[in-house]
Write an enzyme that holds these catalytic residues in place. Structure first.
Site, PDB file in Angstrom:
ATOM      1  N   GLU A   1       9.759  -2.464   4.220  1.00  0.00           N
ATOM      2  CA  GLU A   1       9.070  -2.464   2.912  1.00  0.00           C
ATOM      3  C   GLU A   1      10.010  -2.028   1.797  1.00  0.00           C
ATOM      4  O   GLU A   1       9.978  -2.566   0.691  1.00  0.00           O
ATOM      5  CB  GLU A   1       7.840  -1.558   2.973  1.00  0.00           C
ATOM      6  CG  GLU A   1       6.728  -2.148   3.828  1.00  0.00           C
ATOM      7  CD  GLU A   1       5.659  -1.151   4.233  1.00  0.00           C
ATOM      8  OE1 GLU A   1       4.645  -1.599   4.779  1.00  0.00           O
ATOM      9  OE2 GLU A   1       5.838   0.055   4.039  1.00  0.00           O
TER      10      GLU A   1
ATOM     11  N   GLY B   1       0.842  -1.198   0.000  1.00  0.00           N
ATOM     12  CA  GLY B   1       0.000   0.000   0.000  1.00  0.00           C
ATOM     13  C   GLY B   1       0.871   1.239   0.000  1.00  0.00           C
ATOM     14  O   GLY B   1       2.097   1.166  -0.123  1.00  0.00           O
TER      15      GLY B   1
ATOM     16  N   LYS C   1       5.241   6.501   2.274  1.00  0.00           N
ATOM     17  CA  LYS C   1       4.761   5.302   2.939  1.00  0.00           C
ATOM     18  C   LYS C   1       5.183   5.337   4.406  1.00  0.00           C
ATOM     19  O   LYS C   1       6.016   6.126   4.789  1.00  0.00           O
ATOM     20  CB  LYS C   1       5.366   4.056   2.280  1.00  0.00           C
ATOM     21  CG  LYS C   1       4.792   3.784   0.903  1.00  0.00           C
ATOM     22  CD  LYS C   1       5.380   2.539   0.261  1.00  0.00           C
ATOM     23  CE  LYS C   1       5.480   1.342   1.142  1.00  0.00           C
ATOM     24  NZ  LYS C   1       4.250   0.921   1.806  1.00  0.00           N
ATOM     25  N   GLY C   2       4.574   4.468   5.200  1.00  0.00           N
ATOM     26  CA  GLY C   2       5.055   4.308   6.568  1.00  0.00           C
ATOM     27  C   GLY C   2       4.103   4.732   7.661  1.00  0.00           C
ATOM     28  O   GLY C   2       4.507   4.820   8.820  1.00  0.00           O
TER      29      GLY C   2
ATOM     30  N   LYS D   1      -5.632   8.712  -2.173  1.00  0.00           N
ATOM     31  CA  LYS D   1      -4.187   8.795  -1.929  1.00  0.00           C
ATOM     32  C   LYS D   1      -3.393   9.319  -3.125  1.00  0.00           C
ATOM     33  O   LYS D   1      -2.168   9.421  -3.062  1.00  0.00           O
ATOM     34  CB  LYS D   1      -3.673   7.431  -1.504  1.00  0.00           C
ATOM     35  CG  LYS D   1      -4.217   7.051  -0.124  1.00  0.00           C
ATOM     36  CD  LYS D   1      -3.843   5.671   0.240  1.00  0.00           C
ATOM     37  CE  LYS D   1      -4.180   5.391   1.690  1.00  0.00           C
ATOM     38  NZ  LYS D   1      -3.801   4.029   2.050  1.00  0.00           N
TER      39      LYS D   1
HETATM   40  C1  5RP Z   1       3.056   0.870   6.178  1.00  0.00           C
HETATM   41  C2  5RP Z   1       2.712   1.475   4.872  1.00  0.00           C
HETATM   42  C3  5RP Z   1       1.333   1.305   4.362  1.00  0.00           C
HETATM   43  O1  5RP Z   1       1.392   0.653   3.128  1.00  0.00           O
HETATM   44  C4  5RP Z   1       0.673   2.642   4.207  1.00  0.00           C
HETATM   45  O2  5RP Z   1       0.745   3.329   5.436  1.00  0.00           O
HETATM   46  C5  5RP Z   1      -0.795   2.488   3.775  1.00  0.00           C
HETATM   47  O3  5RP Z   1      -1.515   1.878   4.787  1.00  0.00           O
HETATM   48  P1  5RP Z   1      -3.069   1.579   4.680  1.00  0.00           P
HETATM   49  O4  5RP Z   1      -3.227   0.575   3.590  1.00  0.00           O
HETATM   50  O5  5RP Z   1      -3.458   1.081   6.028  1.00  0.00           O
HETATM   51  O6  5RP Z   1      -3.756   2.889   4.347  1.00  0.00           O
HETATM   52  O7  5RP Z   1       3.517   2.099   4.225  1.00  0.00           O
HETATM   53  O8  5RP Z   1       4.383   1.108   6.534  1.00  0.00           O
END
Ligand code: 5RP
Length: 237
Positions: free
Chosen positions: A104, A83, A95-96, A122
């Protein structure tokens, strides 16, 4: 939770799960979208092997009966499914939010093809529009590191867990969510942040995503290029 967004996310996750073929070795990111992908994969029951990038992903995938491995065993992956918090027209990303971006980035680096799964909220024109940059730092000197990030123009906040204590990553570090007023050169900023003493890795991903699956009111659209991105965001899909 926004039900519509959840539906968009699921539509994209189900489409992405169909990319997994028997005998593939597949990296799995983290977060709620990846959890949907894992559930969809588990229903399809492919004879594939999966490399999880976080303890949460590992737990869910193992509970649902997926065969797991690690990067220490499989050095090359056919595919990575993950994601993101923001994706820009060049497919650069932040991300994160789940705090797993360091692992990742490592897992994505081992994959031949990286597919990112998001809902349309997003998609951004410029990174930093809606999210701070998560920076994994050593707990040892996190306040010093935050000051150094301020010298780069970033305003950092130590991420806290629900318990009221600092959030701790799978690797025992802290996360500082760092807001930059505008991110004009993501690749440059990614490198600059990583040069700050105490930083383990930051959540700017440049040149990593090959394709973006976007869930929206019409189901799922697969973006393969900047042109696809701009067409979609201008309502031409
Ligand atoms: C985790 C990530 C996730 O992929 C990102 O935060 C998106 O999360 P979600 O699918 O819950 O919206 O980078 O480190």
């Amino acid at each position: 939770m926004n039900l519509q967004v959840e539906m968009w996310k699921r539509a994209a996750a189900e489409e992405a799960a169909r990319l997994v073929r028997d005998k593939m070795v597949v990296g799995l990111g983290s977060g709620t979208t990846v959890a949907e992908v894992i559930r969809a994969i588990a229903k399809l029951r492919p004879q594939a092997t999966f490399v999880p990038s976080s303890s949460a992903t590992q737990r869910l995938a193992s509970d649902l009966g997926l065969k797991l491995s690690s990067l220490n065993i499989h050095h090359k992956l056919d595919l990575m499914l993950d994601g993101a918090d923001e994706v820009d027209p060049n497919f650069d990303m932040i991300k994160g939010r789940g705090g797993a971006h360091t692992r990742e980035k490592i897992v994505a680096g081992a994959a031949k093809r990286v597919v990112i799964i998001i809902d349309r909220s997003k998609l951004v024109q410029k990174l930093g529009e809606r999210s701070p940059v998560p920076v994994e730092v050593l707990a040892f000197a996190h306040e010093y590191t935050m000051r150094k990030l301020a010298e780069l123009g970033g305003e950092s906040r130590l991420r806290m867990a629900a318990s009221g204590a600092p959030f701790v990553t799978d690797d025992g570090n802290y996360i500082v969510d760092t807001t930059f007023r505008s991110i004009l050169k993501p690749a440059e900023l990614e490198q600059k942040i990583n040069r700050v003493p105490g930083v383990v890795e930051n959540g700017i991903f440049v040149g990593v995503a090959d394709e973006v699956f976007v869930g929206y009111e019409g189901g799922c659209v697969r973006l393969k290029s900047k042109r696809d991105f701009l067409k979609f965001t201008h309502g031409k899909v």
